[in-house]
Design a protein around this motif. Structure first.
Motif, mmCIF file in Angstrom:
data_model
loop_
_atom_site.group_PDB
_atom_site.id
_atom_site.type_symbol
_atom_site.label_atom_id
_atom_site.label_comp_id
_atom_site.label_asym_id
_atom_site.label_seq_id
_atom_site.Cartn_x
_atom_site.Cartn_y
_atom_site.Cartn_z
ATOM 1 N N ASP B 155 1.068 -1.339 0.140
ATOM 2 C CA ASP B 155 0.068 0.206 0.137
ATOM 3 C C ASP B 155 0.902 1.281 0.134
ATOM 4 O O ASP B 155 1.730 1.434 0.994
ATOM 5 N N PRO B 156 0.633 2.161 -1.028
ATOM 6 C CA PRO B 156 1.613 3.575 -0.926
ATOM 7 C C PRO B 156 1.558 4.112 0.488
ATOM 8 O O PRO B 156 2.470 4.753 0.644
ATOM 9 N N GLU B 157 0.675 4.108 1.003
ATOM 10 C CA GLU B 157 0.788 4.937 2.681
ATOM 11 C C GLU B 157 1.223 4.065 3.503
ATOM 12 O O GLU B 157 2.207 4.814 4.376
ATOM 13 N N THR B 158 1.136 2.754 3.681
ATOM 14 C CA THR B 158 1.623 2.288 4.658
ATOM 15 C C THR B 158 3.076 1.479 4.502
ATOM 16 O O THR B 158 3.875 1.121 5.363
ATOM 17 N N ASN B 162 -1.784 -4.504 1.691
ATOM 18 C CA ASN B 162 -3.333 -4.139 2.546
ATOM 19 C C ASN B 162 -3.669 -5.562 3.176
ATOM 20 O O ASN B 162 -4.077 -6.410 2.348
#
Lengths: 186, 346
Positions: B155-158, B162
């Motif tokens: 996931d690009p955020e974490t 996911n």
């Protein structure tokens, strides 16, 4: 000045056989490089085998072309169109050789055997080189698209002669001389 | 006159349909007409992640070249007519690599280690195998493999996969069980020389009309001490350097062990491990004599397509095996083009 209006039976047979063969090879080539399906390998080996057949047919065809009289285009075809016809035929012949040769050479450069229907295997005739493979692989694809373009123009022009101009040019290769026997009604 | 012009329009129409139709057919086939939902190009695009390392393999980019020989003992010659399995030595070019598309990734960061071999120098007699540490595939088809790569994409955020997408994928793919069990039980060893590398996919040994489904593995003769890597863990080339130091002392040797399927085993399914009581035959030894950096070694020019098989061996209809061959070819095409234009690999 040519005295015949129709290509020889041998020339017509080889023309139509190769038309079918080359269109099939082009479609197979475009499909097989994408496929993840189990038919991928079968199609690949058929493409190689029939590609070698196409090269042999191209040699026979060139010999026929050089040894036999060709029908002239009718005088009604303007000079510039005659030149374009000649040029397109030259490129079609060039592509008929360049397609299988670039395919064979690129396999050779990748160190991969070209087996013909499992009967025999062509010898590797280039050094194994990724750079050479890279060049030949791109050439093989480029020539393929060039050939596709030529084939489309060729078919378009042939149908234009056959359906619009009705000047006997299409019939010189089909051998079906409608335009001589039955006058167009319209 | 009206009739004449309408007939002329019809004839022009026929030409347009004939030429346009054929043009459309070529265009369509070139753009995936008749293909499954995933093509080799999409696969390699995914591996590149929009940022290809020019000149390098799109998968298993980090690695080094090997030279050595396969010394057959003749035990397999009853099952396969391949000359490689007759008693005697055949030279190979090989490559040890780690999973992933980053050619400068740290050796210790990857969960997958690989041994690829191209055995024999005659094109029509060559045998290529690309073996990995896992003994099974998580899925059965290229399509499912593609879904798996997507599900596990960070996931690009974490920066992590996911968990919901992973759970959804695993719920939809119970065939991943054997691979997950293996993953849970596996601990990486201290050296490439002490790993077991598996063919994963099954193949046929062919002798005349007789055909036997097999898998194989390169089983190390060197024993692992079981404590994992104990050298400088910050060295990105830790395992490569360890392997080269080992070779300075003695050749690295693996037994090539074939496992024979019975009628109860499905050779086209790479997700299932075969029971431990299946007959095993040691076909000979893989003896590695030397290793070189991949930019200088012979292995760099080789596409280790696992469908390059000599007479006496044949591919199964395992869909993953067929997909591997197509995807490797696309990766090789891109890499070769970059080498021709002299891009990358610096």
């Amino acid at each position: 000045m040519s005295t015949i209006t129709t290509y020889s039976l041998a020339a017509r047979i080889i023309h139509w056989a190769m038309a079918l063969l080359l269109i099939s090879l082009l479609l197979a080539g475009l499909a097989m490089v994408q496929s993840l399906e189990p038919w991928h390998l079968t199609l690949l080996s058929l493409h190689k085998s029939f590609g070698v057949m196409a090269l042999l047919l191209a040699i026979i065809r060139l010999a026929l072309r050089l040894s036999q009289q060709q029908p002239d285009l009718p005088a009604s075809v303007p000079h510039w169109q005659q030149r374009i016809a000649q040029l397109s035929h030259f490129f079609l012949y060039a592509a008929m050789f360049a397609m299988p040769l670039s395919g064979y050479l690129m396999q050779s450069a990748a160190g991969r055997p070209v087996s013909v229907f499992g009967w025999f295997t062509l010898p590797n005739i280039t050094p194994i080189s990724m750079e050479l493979y890279g060049f030949l692989r791109e050439m093989h694809a480029l020539i393929a698209w060039g050939l596709i373009l030529l084939v489309l123009v060729h078919i378009g022009a042939a149908l234009h002669h056959g359906l619009i101009k009705r000047d006997g040019v299409l019939e010189s290769m089909t051998g079906l001389n409608f335009s001589k026997e039955q006058k167009p009604k319209d | 006159m009206a009739q004449q012009s309408s007939s002329l329009a019809l004839r022009y129409g026929i030409i347009a349909v004939a030429v346009g139709g054929l043009a459309l057919l070529f265009y369509g086939v070139a753009n995936g007409l008749g293909q499954g939902r995933v093509t080799a190009q999409q696969f390699v695009d995914f591996q590149e992640g929009g940022n290809p390392h020019l000149g390098f393999r799109r998968a298993h980019a980090k690695g080094f070249c090997l030279a050595g020989e396969f010394v057959a003992n003749g035990e397999l010659s009853a099952y396969s007519s391949a000359t490689i399995f007759q008693p005697g030595a055949t030279p190979f070019v090989g490559r040890i690599s780690i999973g992933g598309g980053n050619p400068t990734a740290p050796d210790l960061a990857s969960g997958v280690r690989s041994l690829a071999l191209s055995i024999g120098d005659k094109a029509n007699l060559r045998w290529q195998t690309a073996m990995n540490t896992p003994p099974v595939m998580p899925v059965r088809t290229g399509q499912a493999f593609f879904e798996q790569m997507n599900a596990f994409r960070p996931d690009p955020e974490t920066g992590r996969p996911n968990p919901e997408r992973v759970a959804a994928f695993l719920a939809a793919h119970p065939e991943t069980q054997a691979a997950r069990e293996w993953q849970a039980s596996y601990t990486a060893t201290e050296s490439y020389a002490t790993e077991t590398y598996n063919s994963i996919n099954a193949f046929y040994l062919v002798n005349g009309r007789q055909r036997q489904a097999v898998r194989w593995a390169a089983v190390p003769q060197a024993e692992s001490h079981g404590r994992g890597f104990e050298g400088d863990r910050d060295d990105p080339n830790a395992l490569q350097n360890e392997f080269m130091a080992r070779l300075d002392v003695a050749p690295v040797v693996y037994d090539l062990v074939f496992t024979l399927a019975t009628d109860a085993d499905d050779e086209n399914d790479p997700t299932v491990r075969w029971p431990a009581d299946r007959q095993q035959i040691v076909a000979g030894q893989i003896v590695i004599h030397s290793a070189t950096d991949q930019s200088e070694g012979l292995c760099n020019g080789i596409n280790f397509d696992p469908l390059v098989l000599p007479p006496g061996m044949a591919a199964t209809n395992d869909q993953i095996l067929q997909a591997r061959s197509s995807v490797y070819a696309e990766s090789y095409r891109r890499r070769a083009r970059e080498h021709f234009y002299q891009q990358g690999m610096e």
